[in-house]
Design an enzyme around this catalytic site. Structure first.
Site: not given
Ligand SMILES: *[C@@H]1O[C@H](CO)[C@@H](O)[C@H](O)[C@H]1NC(C)=O
Ligand SMILES: *[C@@H]1O[C@H](CO)[C@@H](O)[C@H](O)[C@H]1NC(C)=O
Ligand SMILES: *[C@@H]1O[C@H](CO)[C@@H](O)[C@H](O)[C@H]1NC(C)=O
Ligand SMILES: *[C@@H]1O[C@H](CO)[C@@H](O)[C@H](O)[C@H]1NC(C)=O
Ligand SMILES: *[C@@H]1O[C@H](CO)[C@@H](O)[C@H](O)[C@H]1NC(C)=O
Length: 456
Positions: A168, A171, A173, A177, A216, A238
């Protein structure tokens, strides 16, 4: 010999003739898109085709013939023609209908008599979520948020798979999370605002947390990984995170060059689209090789982004077991309190509510049923809004396992049983008219999960 023409021979012959003739005949007699305008309203010549009532064949489960208020669990999964009937309430359903949904949602098709009025939608199967497929067969991700569950405003969830070596992408946000590893193992890494670094390997049952804005990445180890992400914003999307590739793609190269002190040509070969989920070089087995240590040092242990929850033994109770991870032991996740609950067949997570938080629940294994009790003023994978009481009963024949997530600094609940057992008997008697013998059986200890047998 006398030739006998049976009616069926004739119709067979006609059918054959029609079949032979089918193509041209259909073309000429193909009805137009719209019917005649004479079909509007009453007509003395057109009669409704009313015959005898259809003979709907079904049999009722024992739990359908008793008083609806008993609300026995109805296992419709092997019932050929399940019907919305409880005692003298409801009636049969001739169809059309979707048998698959009716069989797995028996309490929706034939609700207990204790149900009253409309509640919010509190359930979302991930199987109805759109799945975003990663490139190079590296994985996939599907989400639940307010788009599909409008009442679940406090939290949203993502179920993600990464094949061995799959990433993944780097990124960040705006939402916080929290994650539970469901299967396999992965390496997670991050850098905090002080430039301190973090890297750890996690396996099924472990938990991680990244605060808002902390960049992360996640990479699956040799056995691949599947994990559940929970965000503290119900409308989290997402597909709407800040990706490293996009930051580089959408910043002028001259600016990147100036910022990083390199030449413009350094960016000639960056990917020309986002990567999101993609295949990478396998993570080195020795984690030390990815332990970046700088003058800033590593993220201190007390602020660690991981908690090895898989190594915590569960607390056994009568009907199953419970284990809790909340900020008391995992401080960085300052507003995430969670429990993994195991309920043996027939057992039940006791009736309870969470005084200060909504609950977001993810079912990991087994089957169960839940009822929400909502105050009438309120218009809820299962989300139970603030202070709505609820229970989860194991209705299957294997252990039911689920995750409860709260937005709270500590995992707390109010248990119905403990509450009324710890209230002066006279007050309870005056209110509920329970007998002295019933009152004497109530337990003042919190039960969490009670034992029982499957009702049907
Ligand atoms: C992970 O998935 C595999 C394949 O479905 C399964 O055999 C295994 O039991 C799973 N592991 C856990 C911890 O659930
Ligand atoms: C990374 O290095 C630091 C400093 O030597 C050490 O304290 C830490 O345990 C290492 N972390 C890992 C994951 O190896
Ligand atoms: C925790 O979450 C709740 C519910 O969203 C919110 O009201 C509260 O302010 C949060 N507390 C902290 C310490 O962030
Ligand atoms: C309470 O229950 C008893 C039977 O145990 C019944 O006779 C009585 O009418 C009930 N009282 C009320 C107020 O419903
Ligand atoms: C129930 O208990 C109360 C208080 O101990 C007592 O006054 C009452 O007589 C009891 N009722 C019955 C029906 O035994």
């Amino acid at each position: 010999m006398k030739l006998q023409v049976y009616p069926w021979t004739l119709s067979l012959l006609l059918a054959l003739l029609t079949a032979v003739d089918a193509a041209p005949a259909r073309r000429s007699s193909n009805p137009s898109l719209r019917g005649s305008e004479t079909l509007v309203g009453y007509s003395s010549t057109e009669k409704v085709a009313s015959g005898t009532q259809p003979d709907i064949k079904y049999s009722l489960l024992p739990g359908q013939t008793v008083s609806p208020d008993i609300g026995a669990y109805l296992d419709f999964e092997k019932v050929e023609n399940p019907q919305p009937i409880r005692g003298s309430t409801g009636s049969d359903d001739p169809g059309p209908r979707n048998y698959a949904y009716d069989r797995i949602n028996s309490d929706k098709l034939a609700p207990p008599g204790t149900d009253n009025g409309q509640t919010i939608n509190a359930q979302w199967p991930m199987g109805l979520s759109h799945n975003r497929l990663g490139i190079d067969n590296a994985g996939w991700a599907r989400q639940e948020n307010t788009v599909v569950m409008p009442a679940a405003t406090e939290m949203a969830g993502v179920d993600m798979r990464l094949e061995p070596g799959g990433y993944r992408e780097l990124h960040w946000h705006v939402a916080a999370e929290w994650s539970l590893v469901l299967n396999g193992s992965c390496r997670i890494q991050a850098v905090n605002t002080d430039g301190q670094t973090f890297v750890d390997d996690l396996s099924a049952g472990d938990v991680w947390f990244f605060p808002p804005g902390i960049p992360h990445s996640i990479q699956a180890l040799d056995d691949g990984v599947e994990f559940l992400l929970v965000f503290d914003q119900g409308d989290f999307d997402e597909d709407n995170t800040f990706l490293a590739t996009e930051v580089f793609l959408h910043t002028p190269k001259s600016v990147l060059a100036k910022n990083l002190g390199v030449s413009i040509s350094a960016f000639d070969d960056i990917p020309d689209d986002e990567l999101y989920i993609f295949e990478g070089t396998p993570a080195p087995a020795d984690i030390e090789k990815q332990n970046v240590t700088t003058q800033s040092g590593v993220v201190p242990r007390t602020e660690s982004y991981s908690y090895h929850f898989s190594e915590q033994a569960a607390h056994e109770v009568a009907g199953g077991s419970v284990k809790i991870v909340d900020p008391l032991t995992f401080p960085i996740a300052s507003n995430f309190s969670a429990a993994i609950v195991t309920v043996h067949p027939g057992g039940m997570r006791e009736i309870h509510w969470h005084p200060t938080s909504d609950e977001w629940t993810f079912f990991i294994q087994g089957q169960g049923r839940a009822t929400l009790f909502l105050h009438l003023m309120l218009p809820q994978r299962l989300t139970t809004a603030l202070s709505n009481s609820h229970y989860i009963e194991n209705t299957g024949d294997e252990d039911l396992m689920f995750l409860e997530v709260l937005q709270a600094t500590q995992f707390t609940d109010m248990a119905l049983g403990q509450w009324i057992a710890s209230t002066p008997k006279q007050i309870v008697k005056d209110t509920l008219n329970l007998s002295n013998s019933t009152l004497s059986k109530l337990k003042t200890e919190k039960q969490y999960v009670v034992a029982g047998s499957t009702t049907s």
